[in-house]
Design an enzyme around this catalytic site. Sequence first.
Site, PDB file in Angstrom:
ATOM      1  N   CYS A  88       3.547   0.154  10.446  1.00 36.00           N
ATOM      2  CA  CYS A  88       4.672   0.930   9.276  1.00 36.00           C
ATOM      3  C   CYS A  88       5.938   1.072  10.341  1.00 36.00           C
ATOM      4  CB  CYS A  88       4.033   2.088   9.111  1.00 36.00           C
ATOM      5  SG  CYS A  88       5.105   3.058   8.157  1.00 36.00           S
ATOM      6  N   HIS A 130       0.963   0.412   0.151  1.00 40.47           N
ATOM      7  CA  HIS A 130       1.367   0.642   1.549  1.00 40.47           C
ATOM      8  C   HIS A 130       2.821   1.700   0.906  1.00 40.47           C
ATOM      9  CE1 HIS A 130       2.200   0.900   5.823  1.00 40.47           C
ATOM     10  NE2 HIS A 130       3.373   1.104   5.398  1.00 40.47           N
ATOM     11  N   GLU A 131       3.644   0.905   0.216  1.00 36.78           N
ATOM     12  CA  GLU A 131       4.725   1.617  -0.123  1.00 36.78           C
ATOM     13  C   GLU A 131       4.843   2.601  -1.121  1.00 36.78           C
ATOM     14  OE1 GLU A 131       7.290   1.133   1.763  1.00 36.78           O
ATOM     15  OE2 GLU A 131       6.182  -0.800   2.911  1.00 36.78           O
ATOM     16  N   HIS A 134       3.575   5.788   0.354  1.00 37.24           N
ATOM     17  CA  HIS A 134       4.717   6.573   1.001  1.00 37.24           C
ATOM     18  C   HIS A 134       5.405   7.554   0.095  1.00 37.24           C
ATOM     19  CE1 HIS A 134       5.388   4.832   4.889  1.00 37.24           C
ATOM     20  NE2 HIS A 134       5.324   3.816   4.636  1.00 37.24           N
TER      21      HIS A 134
END
Length: 283
Positions: A88, A130-131, A134
């Site tokens: 990341c 993953h994004e 966030h």
Amino acid sequence: MILKITKDADRVWKYKFRNVPALDEKTRQLIRDMKETLEFTGGVGLAAPQVGQPLRIFIADYGSLRETFINPKILTIGKETSGGEEGCLSIPGFRGLVKRPNQLTIEYIDAKGNKKQAKLTGFYARIIQHEYDHLSSVFYVDRITNKKKNLYEFEPIRIAFFGTNDFSATVLRSMIGQATVGEYNIPLVITAPPKLAGREQKPRVTAVETLAKQFDLPVEAPSWLVKKSKTDEKEKDERVINEELIKKIKLAKADCIVVASYGKILPKEILNLPKWHSGYYQT
Ligand code: NI
């Protein structure tokens, strides 16, 4: 404009991120800057909070997936999972093995304001998750249960860079981008001395020196690249310069040397200095 990437401990992650109300010029500019930043770092995805904006936007840039996801919503998620390695931009120096579903469908607004739906699988689905994580301040490390086994720290590769012109600067720029996220460390840049240029014959520094200074990298410009008259005791000069440079490379503890259009064939005693060198595999 290249934006500063926030780290996992930064304040922005304490906010609740909100949907983008309208795709105005400010948001468009943010998206352009995010794209430039992602390209610079060599990453595959970037979320707005990672550049300090508490907005629900992320972008992806990997293979055929070059897309902006505004106000995204994951609609369905597959049952089948698999493990894959992740890193990341906000947690430099680490990588880890993360288990995630292989498939998902997502609804979002793209950069042109169109409402879209997409079905993604494999690594594409991994990037999206993953994004998307966030946007609720969840990091991939939070999804690793056995951190001792599946999360690992790595040291950046220390590079001594040799280069001069625009081509060299392009190579260096891409390495600086990856240095900002912990892949590389560039403790030494070696270039040519300034050349007299233009009608007024003013000294002009190399493209590499300009770039290195912009990013506060230490630069050396040994004078051996300056053409001298035939009567010069050139060899003696070179020996002295070599010795000085060897000292500096040793001091920089370079793991390897990268040469991009330096304009001089480097002697073996320099090329064989770093831990990783051309002779490394030949013993
Ligand atoms: Ni990330």
